[in-house]
Design an enzyme around this catalytic site. Structure first.
Site, PDB file in Angstrom:
ATOM      1  N   TYR A 152     -63.652  12.594 -34.103  1.00  0.00           N
ATOM      2  CA  TYR A 152     -64.459  12.509 -35.320  1.00  0.00           C
ATOM      3  C   TYR A 152     -65.591  11.501 -35.163  1.00  0.00           C
ATOM      4  O   TYR A 152     -66.752  11.786 -35.493  1.00  0.00           O
ATOM      5  CB  TYR A 152     -63.557  12.116 -36.489  1.00  0.00           C
ATOM      6  CG  TYR A 152     -64.258  12.021 -37.817  1.00  0.00           C
ATOM      7  CD1 TYR A 152     -64.589  13.172 -38.527  1.00  0.00           C
ATOM      8  CD2 TYR A 152     -64.564  10.785 -38.390  1.00  0.00           C
ATOM      9  CE1 TYR A 152     -65.228  13.092 -39.763  1.00  0.00           C
ATOM     10  CE2 TYR A 152     -65.195  10.697 -39.611  1.00  0.00           C
ATOM     11  CZ  TYR A 152     -65.524  11.845 -40.300  1.00  0.00           C
ATOM     12  OH  TYR A 152     -66.152  11.760 -41.519  1.00  0.00           O
ATOM     13  N   ALA A 153     -65.277  10.314 -34.623  1.00  0.00           N
ATOM     14  CA  ALA A 153     -66.297   9.284 -34.453  1.00  0.00           C
ATOM     15  C   ALA A 153     -67.382   9.751 -33.502  1.00  0.00           C
ATOM     16  O   ALA A 153     -68.576   9.509 -33.735  1.00  0.00           O
ATOM     17  CB  ALA A 153     -65.654   7.991 -33.945  1.00  0.00           C
ATOM     18  N   ALA A 154     -66.980  10.432 -32.414  1.00  0.00           N
ATOM     19  CA  ALA A 154     -67.975  10.946 -31.468  1.00  0.00           C
ATOM     20  C   ALA A 154     -68.885  11.969 -32.139  1.00  0.00           C
ATOM     21  O   ALA A 154     -70.104  11.979 -31.923  1.00  0.00           O
ATOM     22  CB  ALA A 154     -67.270  11.569 -30.265  1.00  0.00           C
TER      23      ALA A 154
END
Length: 250
Positions: A152-154
């Site tokens: 998700y962060a990527a």
């Protein structure tokens, strides 16, 4: 009728992930302020939004041709496209070592690739008008992270960079591209991961400096601002609306 209620009169918006949460709030707010809206979602409940000037589209945003069909629907029904809100997104809470390639790629496809495809088609429709606004829904996770949200962060980091780069590419055509760095919002995004997604997000929001999660309507207000002429000098910005989470130490 106040000037705010007419702010988007004559304009046409496309909102992805519009069946619930932030997307639904954005679609309804833009419509309430005068815009004609195409509300796109893979969940058929998006059809409940149907009303004069608001057309639902049941479609999976990652499928080939979905972006083209959504933009074509806006032009068919309303004659133009002025605003795109890339809101649809999913999350996965899993350690990277336990994650499959398919799980990783699904997050990237929904959160980044679909935004790229919709932006590409929207820009094609906006260039002849010499104006337009694209608003991407990013996250504080574009800049901060914690274990289990690597995919998700990527994806949100990539979306933030897509925002900045596309902004430079299209500003000469009068098209502004910005993003909202959203924090915890009481939505259904975690429903496939925990028993009660909204309750979990409400609880997690208590860890922010503001000590609560946001309601979808609060993020929708930021989106509406970025899409409006009030934000006419904002190009490639990621506006943090996260209750202060992005300015904490971690």
């Amino acid at each position: 009728m106040s000037d705010m209620n007419k702010e988007f009169a004559g304009q046409v918006a496309l909102v992805t992930g519009a069946a619930s949460g932030i997307g639904r709030a954005v679609a309804l707010l833009l419509h309430a302020r005068g815009a004609s809206v195409v509300a796109e979602d893979r969940n058929a409940i998006v059809q409940n939004l149907a009303r004069p000037g608001l057309v639902p589209l049941v479609a999976d945003i990652i499928e080939d041709g979905a972006a083209e069909a959504a933009v074509a629907m806006a032009i068919k029904h309303f004659g133009r496209l002025d605003i795109l809100v890339n809101n649809a997104g999913i999350i996965l809470n899993k350690l990277l070592i336990d994650m499959t390639r398919e799980e990783w790629e699904r997050i990237q496809h929904v959160n980044v690739t679909a935004a790229f495809l919709h932006a590409r088609e929207a820009v094609k429709a906006m260039i002849p008008n010499g104006a337009g606004a694209i608003v991407n829904i990013a996250s504080y996770a574009a800049y901060q992270s914690f274990p289990t949200i690597s995919a998700y962060a990527a994806s949100k980091g990539a979306l933030a960079q897509l925002t900045r780069t596309l902004a430079l590419e299209v500003i000469d055509h009068g098209i502004r591209v910005n993003a909202v760095g959203s924090g915890d919002v009481v939505t259904n995004i975690l429903n496939e991961i925990v028993d009660d997604g909204p309750a979990f997000l409400a609880s997690h929001g208590e860890t922010t400096p503001i000590k609560r999660a946001a309601q979808p309507e609060e993020i929708a207000e930021v989106v509406a601002f970025l899409a409006s002429s009030r934000a006419s000098y904002m190009v490639g910005s990621v506006v943090m609306a996260d209750g202060g989470m992005s300015v904490t130490a971690g």
